[in-house]
Design a protein around this motif. Structure first.
Motif, short mmCIF file in Angstrom:
data_model
loop_
_atom_site.label_atom_id
_atom_site.label_comp_id
_atom_site.label_asym_id
_atom_site.label_seq_id
_atom_site.Cartn_x
_atom_site.Cartn_y
_atom_site.Cartn_z
N GLY A 121 0.81 -1.21 0.00
CA GLY A 121 0.00 0.00 0.00
C GLY A 121 0.84 1.25 0.00
N ALA A 122 1.97 1.22 0.71
CA ALA A 122 2.88 2.36 0.71
C ALA A 122 3.45 2.58 -0.69
CB ALA A 122 4.00 2.14 1.71
N ALA A 123 3.84 1.49 -1.36
CA ALA A 123 4.38 1.62 -2.73
C ALA A 123 3.33 2.21 -3.67
CB ALA A 123 4.85 0.25 -3.22
N THR A 124 2.09 1.78 -3.54
CA THR A 124 1.01 2.32 -4.37
C THR A 124 0.79 3.80 -4.09
OG1 THR A 124 -0.09 0.17 -4.48
CG2 THR A 124 -1.43 2.10 -4.95
N LEU A 125 0.86 4.18 -2.82
CA LEU A 125 0.73 5.60 -2.48
C LEU A 125 1.75 6.44 -3.23
CD1 LEU A 125 -0.32 7.94 -0.58
CD2 LEU A 125 1.51 7.25 0.99
N PHE A 126 3.01 6.01 -3.19
CA PHE A 126 4.07 6.82 -3.79
C PHE A 126 4.08 6.72 -5.32
CE2 PHE A 126 6.22 5.80 0.42
CZ PHE A 126 5.86 7.01 0.98
#
Length: 488
Positions: free
Chosen positions: A99-104
């Protein structure tokens, strides 16, 4: 000039906050053992800028680009600092990293196009960080139970008082028996009141009182949302709660109402189904947020159904009462108006959770939701007790997963998916899970003592207003402010 009671309360809040920081840094050593510590810094600081649409967009975009550009260096430093990661913290971080990777990679560039390249680099850094954690190359895996000494200190800071662990343990088991008797009575009311027939997922009615409760809960679980409607239905249900409160004479609600309801971001999932995030302490006009977790897309139908049964329409109403109206949101919105900055900035966990538990009970007792919500509320009270027993059982008494799951699923009627999530949460926190039971009991006692002191002049709405005017300090501070002291 504030009086001595105000100053003593402020000192207690400040002392406990500083002691909590020392515990995290010097004893728990979170920068050395908790990868979510770093992932949270990376994601929260960026996501807060995206969601603050009450602030000018240009400066937010520029700040987001700067913060995203720093993520690879931050996670490089995390790998250097992390000398030993417990298995539960590794589990939560690996769940959140995609989810963090998708955010960025996707969300930030859509908001701030100038951050596209930096966002790609930050996403790759998150994926590399997760790969490093997943392989565990050269990593030490320390034991996660804290032991009695450290856990007791964490508990003291959460509660704002010294409640002996043994007393908490004994009172919890006694209270579970009392709540079981209440659940049986309410189960009979639910089953005698018609409604959807049981779905067959729970035990059939027998002479066993526990089977009777399961059957009633099974009937309530039939009234649930489809997985794609869970968050939307929870948000819509708040209108019914607010309508009931405005027609009652129990609580003053915030004006203007600045509560938002949003899905839990993917990079924050894995610990709680719902939580409340107050506005920044010195920005009283900023929005507060009630976060709800959707059913994860990768869950199969069996696991999703278990989750939806737990958070059926009665369960969603219970969560809404606790997190939003008249629970956390009403409490923290009032605290934002306190004249002293320290009371707007710092807060005590047992007071926050105790108020939410107490306020939920008051609305149910006033008739909202009928027997179905009343039974759900007793189940939530049983969950609060179980939280405290789970907290101590895992960190002090050496419970294994099977013992913990037996308490949660067999004794307090939780669906397996909810119990599994609570087990993970208990392993990565300390003390906080005890705040629901202890805080709720403290507020019930406070209400009884203030009513006795005020006699015929006592009115619930005035009592609630007096509590809300004090911020969110330890309940002992509330007692002194309201002129009552605990029994000797």
């Amino acid at each position: 000039m504030p009086d001595d009671v105000e100053l003593d309360g402020d000192r207690m809040l400040l002392d406990d906050t500083l002691a909590g920081m020392r515990l995290e840094l010097d004893v728990l050593r979170l920068p050395e053992t908790d990868p979510t510590f770093y992932l949270g810094i990376a994601t929260d600081g960026v996501y807060d800028l995206l969601r603050r649409d009450d602030l000018p967009v240009g400066p937010r975009r520029a700040a987001a680009a700067r913060r995203v550009a720093a993520v690879p260096r931050l996670l490089d430093q995390a790998r250097a600092n992390l000398t030993g990661v417990t298995a539960p913290r590794r589990q939560v971080t690996l769940l959140r990293a995609p989810g963090a990777a998708t955010l960025f990679r996707d969300v930030v560039p859509a908001f701030a196009p100038q951050a596209a390249l930096a966002g790609q680099a930050a996403a790759q850094a998150c994926e590399a960080f997760a790969l490093w954690l997943g392989t565990g190359e050269g990593a030490v895996v320390p034991d996660w139970p804290l032991g009695e000494g450290t856990w007791s200190e964490a508990l003291r800071l959460v509660l704002g008082s010294r409640l002996p662990a043994e007393e908490l343990w004994q009172r919890g088991w006694v209270r579970l028996d009392e709540l079981q008797a209440e659940a049986e009575q309410l189960a009979r009311a639910v089953l005698s009141g018609g409604g959807p027939p049981p779905t067959g997922d729970g035990p059939a009615p027998t002479g066993d009182p526990r089977a009777l409760v399961w059957t009633a809960l099974d009937r309530l679980a039939a009234d649930r949302s489809p997985r794609e409607r869970l968050v939307a239905d929870a948000a819509a249900g708040l209108d019914d709660i607010v309508g009931f409160l405005r027609s009652s004479d129990l609580f003053d609600l915030p004006e203007p109402d600045v509560l938002r309801v949003e899905e839990v971001p993917a990079f924050q999932q894995g610990v709680a189904m719902a939580y409340f995030m107050p506005a920044p302490p010195l920005e009283p006009e900023a929005p507060h947020t009630y976060y709800l977790s959707p059913v994860p897309a990768d869950w199969d139908d069996e696991r999703a159904t278990s989750f939806l049964r737990e958070y059926n329409h009665h369960g969603l109403a219970s969560v809404g009462l606790h997190e939003a109206y008249p629970g956390h949101y009403v409490h923290f919105a009032a605290a934002q108006r306190h004249p002293r900055r320290l009371r707007r900035t710092l807060w005590n966990s047992a007071c926050a959770e105790g108020w939410a538990v107490y306020a939920e009970r008051e609305v149910v007792r006033a008739g909202f939701g009928g027997p179905g919500l009343a039974l759900t509320n007793v189940k939530m009270d049983m969950r609060a007790v179980a939280n405290a027993l789970l907290d101590q059982g895992l960190h002090v008494h050496g419970w294994d997963d099977d013992t913990a799951m037996a308490l949660l699923t067999d004794r307090v009627y939780q669906e397996r998916s909810e119990a599994e999530g609570k087990l993970v949460r208990a392993k990565v926190t300390a003390g906080q899970l005890s705040s629901y039971f202890v805080g709720g009991e403290e507020f019930a006692d406070l209400r009884t003592d203030v009513a006795a002191a005020r006699g015929s002049a006592f009115h619930p709405r005035a009592f609630h207003a007096d509590v809300l005017a004090q911020g969110v300090p330890p309940v002992g501070v509330l007692r002194r402010a309201l002129g009552v002291q605990p029994a000797a």
